[in-house]
Write an enzyme that holds these catalytic residues in place. Structure first.
Site, PDB file in Angstrom:
ATOM      1  N   ARG A  44       0.880  -1.241   0.142  1.00 30.41           N
ATOM      2  CA  ARG A  44       0.072   0.167   0.037  1.00 30.41           C
ATOM      3  C   ARG A  44       1.041   1.214   0.110  1.00 30.41           C
ATOM      4  NH1 ARG A  44      -4.939   0.404   4.359  1.00 30.41           N
ATOM      5  NH2 ARG A  44      -2.965   0.782   5.634  1.00 30.41           N
ATOM      6  N   THR A  51      -0.970   7.399  -0.726  1.00 29.50           N
ATOM      7  CA  THR A  51      -2.283   7.442  -1.416  1.00 29.50           C
ATOM      8  C   THR A  51      -3.177   6.567  -0.868  1.00 29.50           C
ATOM      9  OG1 THR A  51      -1.585   5.905  -2.997  1.00 29.50           O
ATOM     10  CG2 THR A  51      -1.396   8.292  -3.282  1.00 29.50           C
ATOM     11  N   ASP A  93       0.392  -3.127  12.043  1.00 25.82           N
ATOM     12  CA  ASP A  93       0.886  -3.789  10.836  1.00 25.82           C
ATOM     13  C   ASP A  93       1.321  -5.069  10.873  1.00 25.82           C
ATOM     14  OD1 ASP A  93       2.583  -4.179   8.627  1.00 25.82           O
ATOM     15  OD2 ASP A  93       2.339  -1.853   8.328  1.00 25.82           O
ATOM     16  N   ASP A 136       4.881  -6.208   9.554  1.00 25.06           N
ATOM     17  CA  ASP A 136       6.105  -5.820  10.324  1.00 25.06           C
ATOM     18  C   ASP A 136       5.935  -6.326  11.517  1.00 25.06           C
ATOM     19  OD1 ASP A 136       7.071  -3.627   8.735  1.00 25.06           O
ATOM     20  OD2 ASP A 136       5.645  -1.910   9.691  1.00 25.06           O
TER      21      ASP A 136
HETATM   22  C1  PRP Z   1      -1.225  -5.005   4.147  1.00 21.32           C
HETATM   23  C2  PRP Z   1      -2.146  -5.969   4.187  1.00 21.32           C
HETATM   24  C3  PRP Z   1      -2.821  -6.084   2.821  1.00 21.32           C
HETATM   25  C4  PRP Z   1      -2.943  -4.443   2.794  1.00 21.32           C
HETATM   26  C5  PRP Z   1      -4.394  -4.220   3.363  1.00 21.32           C
HETATM   27  O1  PRP Z   1      -0.213  -4.979   3.406  1.00 21.32           O
HETATM   28  O2  PRP Z   1      -1.395  -7.223   4.519  1.00 21.32           O
HETATM   29  O3  PRP Z   1      -1.970  -6.622   1.999  1.00 21.32           O
HETATM   30  O4  PRP Z   1      -2.088  -3.795   3.669  1.00 21.32           O
HETATM   31  O5  PRP Z   1      -4.744  -2.888   2.946  1.00 21.32           O
HETATM   32  P1  PRP Z   1      -6.015  -2.453   1.926  1.00 21.32           P
HETATM   33  O6  PRP Z   1      -7.173  -3.595   2.274  1.00 21.32           O
HETATM   34  O7  PRP Z   1      -6.307  -1.018   2.452  1.00 21.32           O
HETATM   35  O8  PRP Z   1      -5.535  -2.352   0.662  1.00 21.32           O
HETATM   36  P2  PRP Z   1       0.896  -3.792   3.270  1.00 21.32           P
HETATM   37  O9  PRP Z   1       0.675  -3.050   1.981  1.00 21.32           O
HETATM   38  O10 PRP Z   1       1.264  -3.047   4.571  1.00 21.32           O
HETATM   39  O11 PRP Z   1       2.286  -4.492   2.715  1.00 21.32           O
HETATM   40  P3  PRP Z   1       3.234  -5.677   3.523  1.00 21.32           P
HETATM   41  O12 PRP Z   1       2.522  -6.842   3.646  1.00 21.32           O
HETATM   42  O13 PRP Z   1       4.352  -5.741   2.645  1.00 21.32           O
HETATM   43  O14 PRP Z   1       3.561  -5.022   4.984  1.00 21.32           O
HETATM   44  N1  URA Z   2      -2.465  -3.320   6.629  1.00 22.33           N
HETATM   45  C1  URA Z   2      -2.062  -3.662   8.181  1.00 22.33           C
HETATM   46  O1  URA Z   2      -0.974  -4.327   8.291  1.00 22.33           O
HETATM   47  N2  URA Z   2      -2.963  -3.383   9.218  1.00 22.33           N
HETATM   48  C2  URA Z   2      -4.106  -2.642   9.292  1.00 22.33           C
HETATM   49  O2  URA Z   2      -4.448  -2.146  10.198  1.00 22.33           O
HETATM   50  C3  URA Z   2      -4.192  -2.362   7.700  1.00 22.33           C
HETATM   51  C4  URA Z   2      -3.560  -2.423   6.661  1.00 22.33           C
END
Ligand code: PRP
Ligand code: URA
Length: 208
Positions: free
Chosen positions: A103, A107, A199, A202
């Site tokens: 994400r 944005t 997160d 993380d």
């Molecule tokens: C997180 C999560 C989803 C997304 C959800 O990933 O694991 O993929 O955000 O958010 P959304 O419904 O608003 O699209 P992130 O983008 O943080 O990436 P990561 O898994 O690499 O930490």
């Molecule tokens: N992605 C995450 O990892 N946590 C949230 O709460 C939303 C998006």
């Protein structure tokens, strides 16, 4: 289709520990794996079975088995990787594809950086795995990519879902069934799920 929320004391118990900010990486990973296993179990409730003959130590019986070759799991990177071992413990012979997406921090829109899927994907039921369904942007992009590849049956498994994300996915793709361990309250101004667990990526990879 309405999102299916696992309602069970054991799920609530495991979620409570998962959400706790003091839960460390090792325990967090174990819980993500276990919850993924339960989600996968529930998502296979409508699985079709094929007739087989089995010989028990006592006699031959006509029974039924699930054809694991009909399935593929697609984790959304990174956090979805944390659920792979759990779903594989349910269907050990399923194929695994990968969807790389993050994400954008300003944005909140998903950015797609990787896609690798089994060759015969269009003939399989595809189960997307990602712990968090927040705005729904990542889920919608992942589902769109799979539909472009000709996939007909898609399910989405997540640990925690926000009502906003569920609504968006259900409106865009009414044929995709969502399974989650919990539906939370809302998204905050940074589009994080509240109360959520922070997160997920993380916490799984220890990157913060
Ligand atoms: C997180 C999560 C989803 C997304 C959800 O990933 O694991 O993929 O955000 O958010 P959304 O419904 O608003 O699209 P992130 O983008 O943080 O990436 P990561 O898994 O690499 O930490
Ligand atoms: N992605 C995450 O990892 N946590 C949230 O709460 C939303 C998006």
């Amino acid at each position: 289709m309405r999102a299916i929320e696992l309602k069970h004391p054991l799920i609530e118990h495991k979620l409570s520990i998962l959400r706790d900010k003091n839960t460390g990486t090792k325990k967090f990973r174990e819980l993500i794996k276990e919850l993924a296993m339960f989600l996968c179990y529930e998502s296979l409730r409508d699985a079709s079975l094929e007739d087989v003959t089995v010989e028990t130590p006592m006699q031959k019986i006509e029974t039924r088995c699930l054809n694991e070759d009909k399935y593929a799991f697609m984790p959304i990177l990174r956090a979805g990787l944390g659920m792979v071992d759990g779903v594989l413990s349910v269907l050990p012979n399923a194929k695994i594809g990968h969807i790389g997406m993050y994400r954008d921090e300003e944005t909140f829109e998903p950015v797609n950086y990787f896609f690798k899927a089994p060759k015969d994907l269009e003939h399989r039921e595809v189960i997307i795995i990602d712990p968090m369904l927040a705005t729904g942007g990542s889920a919608i992009d992942a589902i769109s990519l799979l539909k472009e590849k000709g996939v007909k049956k898609i399910k989405f498994l997540c640990i925690i879902a926000a009502p906003e994300g569920i609504k968006k996915v259900e409106e865009t793709f009414p044929d995709v069934q969502i399974y989650c361990a919990a539906i939370d309250d809302h998204l905050n101004e940074s589009k994080y799920i509240v109360p959520g667990l922070g997160d997920a990526g993380d916490r799984i990879f220890g990157t913060k």
